[in-house]
Design a protein around this motif. Structure first.
Motif, short mmCIF file in Angstrom:
data_model
loop_
_atom_site.label_atom_id
_atom_site.label_comp_id
_atom_site.label_asym_id
_atom_site.label_seq_id
_atom_site.Cartn_x
_atom_site.Cartn_y
_atom_site.Cartn_z
N PRO A 14 28.62 6.36 -6.50
CA PRO A 14 28.27 6.13 -5.10
C PRO A 14 28.77 4.77 -4.62
CG PRO A 14 26.36 5.77 -6.51
CD PRO A 14 27.45 6.32 -7.39
N ARG A 15 28.87 4.63 -3.32
CA ARG A 15 29.24 3.34 -2.73
C ARG A 15 28.08 2.38 -2.96
NH1 ARG A 15 32.27 4.02 2.99
NH2 ARG A 15 32.63 1.82 2.54
N SER A 16 28.41 1.13 -3.24
CA SER A 16 27.38 0.14 -3.53
C SER A 16 26.62 -0.23 -2.27
CB SER A 16 28.02 -1.12 -4.13
OG SER A 16 28.77 -1.80 -3.14
N LEU A 17 25.47 -0.82 -2.48
CA LEU A 17 24.67 -1.28 -1.36
C LEU A 17 25.44 -2.30 -0.53
CD1 LEU A 17 21.74 -0.73 -0.37
CD2 LEU A 17 21.07 -2.82 -1.60
N ALA A 18 26.17 -3.17 -1.20
CA ALA A 18 26.96 -4.18 -0.49
C ALA A 18 28.04 -3.54 0.38
CB ALA A 18 27.60 -5.15 -1.49
N ASP A 73 27.99 9.11 0.83
CA ASP A 73 28.62 8.47 -0.32
C ASP A 73 27.74 7.41 -0.98
OD1 ASP A 73 30.91 9.96 0.02
OD2 ASP A 73 32.06 8.37 1.01
N ALA A 74 26.65 7.03 -0.30
CA ALA A 74 25.81 5.94 -0.81
C ALA A 74 24.85 6.44 -1.89
CB ALA A 74 25.03 5.32 0.35
N ASP A 75 24.25 5.51 -2.59
CA ASP A 75 23.24 5.81 -3.61
C ASP A 75 21.88 5.90 -2.92
OD1 ASP A 75 21.38 5.85 -5.64
OD2 ASP A 75 22.26 4.19 -6.77
N PRO A 76 21.30 7.09 -2.80
CA PRO A 76 20.04 7.22 -2.06
C PRO A 76 18.89 6.44 -2.69
CG PRO A 76 20.56 9.27 -3.20
CD PRO A 76 21.76 8.39 -3.31
N ALA A 77 18.88 6.35 -4.01
CA ALA A 77 17.81 5.59 -4.67
C ALA A 77 17.92 4.10 -4.34
CB ALA A 77 17.87 5.81 -6.18
N ALA A 78 19.15 3.59 -4.27
CA ALA A 78 19.33 2.18 -3.93
C ALA A 78 18.92 1.90 -2.49
CB ALA A 78 20.79 1.78 -4.15
N LEU A 79 19.27 2.81 -1.58
CA LEU A 79 18.86 2.64 -0.18
C LEU A 79 17.34 2.65 -0.07
CD1 LEU A 79 21.38 5.01 1.66
CD2 LEU A 79 21.40 2.51 1.63
N HIS A 80 16.70 3.56 -0.79
CA HIS A 80 15.25 3.67 -0.75
C HIS A 80 14.60 2.40 -1.28
CE1 HIS A 80 11.27 4.99 -2.32
NE2 HIS A 80 11.25 5.69 -1.20
N ALA A 81 15.07 1.92 -2.41
CA ALA A 81 14.49 0.72 -2.99
C ALA A 81 14.67 -0.50 -2.10
CB ALA A 81 15.11 0.46 -4.37
#
Length: 357
Positions: A14-18, A276-284
């Motif tokens: 996935p695309r990173s949070l940054a 494309d993003a990481d849903p777990a990272a967005l949630h956190a």
């Protein structure tokens, strides 16, 4: 995180949070993703490019199909299960029109009206019963035909116990219709756990207003009548523009509403970004900011929501936030702020200080 909203495994990194955050500019002080998301750089570029060019319906059709595919990935279903449209209420009306006469629909108290009103005004003896969100699963009873609810409530940000609601509905043979407009984009969503999922993408998915999706389970789809069928619902839309003999699409596209082309032009890059993003990272990240803000203002109790709200009947707190240059909102007698991927700790601090905390 509920098992019904657990993230699915991705075939690619996935695309990173940054990388996701880099798609947004001028976001400081904007705490209103629950009202409308900010445009991504990709959205701005796509819309400007379209305005400077000439209308191209074939290009627009390709953009619509790409958007459909991004949403399908985002909620974990195959693309043939997704219909496109413009608003939540239109898709809710589609389900309402296909309920049997005299059916009972169960909704949470103070549910967003675009989800509830199509059932209220469906006629044919259809009735809508409501219950507090926390008691919704317990309120399901034999004879309930459909439970229609938002995964995250618009007015207050409360997160539904989707697992309990779905389990209770299945126990009595009721179907579930879940609105993820206030969830998709910061909270992982798995559409397969519900009979139908609707989403208007202009909030947390940061698309222009006028881009909505309906993800359908096969059993429910087989019971629906395509009451909004137009040329775009045809198996071949370009051969379905005239007359009464058009063959409708064999999959969920038969429920398509003719798309707002320019809105989809802007939506496609944003939907691709979030798919494309990481849903777990967005949630956190988003819930972490919201938790920090709750601690600053002394709001107690467990809450895994990116929306923070509190009673503000006179609107004084909303006025304080506005005076401090913060874009927030007031709904149903409450002040409301939202923390999205484009926000950071400085937004938490600024909003807390505006409230004297």
């Amino acid at each position: 995180m509920s098992p019904l909203t657990a993230p699915l495994a991705s075939a690619t990194a996935p695309r990173s949070l940054a990388e996701v955050r880099a798609e947004f500019v001028d976001a400081h002080g904007y705490l209103a993703a629950c009202t409308a998301g900010l445009p991504t750089l990709g959205t701005r570029s796509a819309i400007m490019g379209d305005l400077l060019g000439r209308p191209d319906p074939l290009h627009y059709a390709a953009v619509v199909e790409a958007s459909r595919g991004h949403f399908a990935r985002l909620v974990g279903v195959s693309v043939d299960r997704v219909a496109i449209g413009a608003q939540t209420s239109v898709f809710a009306a589609l389900l309402a029109a296909s309920l049997p006469d005299g059916a009972e629909v169960l909704c949470p108290d103070d549910e967003f009206s675009s989800l509830a009103l199509p059932f209220v005004h469906a006629g044919r003896g259809i009735t809508v019963r409501t219950a507090p969100l926390a008691d919704l699963a317990a309120a399901v009873r034999p004879g309930t035909a459909l439970v229609a609810f938002s995964l995250v409530q618009s007015a207050c940000g409360s997160v539904a116990d989707a697992e309990a609601i779905v389990s209770a509905a299945r126990a009595v043979g009721a179907r579930t219709f879940c609105d993820v407009t206030q969830a998709a984009g910061w909270m992982p969503v798995v559409a397969d756990h519900f009979d139908a999922v609707v989403c208007h993408a202009y909030k947390w998915l940061c698309a222009p207003r006028g881009v909505a999706f309906l993800a359908l389970g096969a059993e429910l789809a087989a019971t629906l009548r395509p009451i909004h069928a137009g040329w775009y619902a045809g198996e071949d839309p370009w051969a379905s523009c005239y007359g009464v003999d058009a063959t409708l699409a064999s999959d969920a596209r038969r429920f398509d509403v003719s798309p707002a082309w320019q809105a989809f032009v802007g939506a496609e890059p944003a939907l691709r970004l979030f798919a494309d993003a990481d849903p777990a990272a967005l949630h956190a990240y988003t819930t972490g900011l919201a938790h920090s803000f709750r601690e600053r203002i002394g709001q107690e109790g467990p809450q895994e929501s990116a929306i923070v709200s509190w009673p503000d009947l006179a609107g004084r707190d909303l006025a304080r936030l506005t005076a401090a240059g913060i874009v927030a909102s007031g709904r149903n007698g409450r002040a409301r702020v939202a923390f999205h991927v484009f926000n950071d700790a400085s937004d938490v601090d600024r909003a807390a200080r505006a409230l004297g905390c």
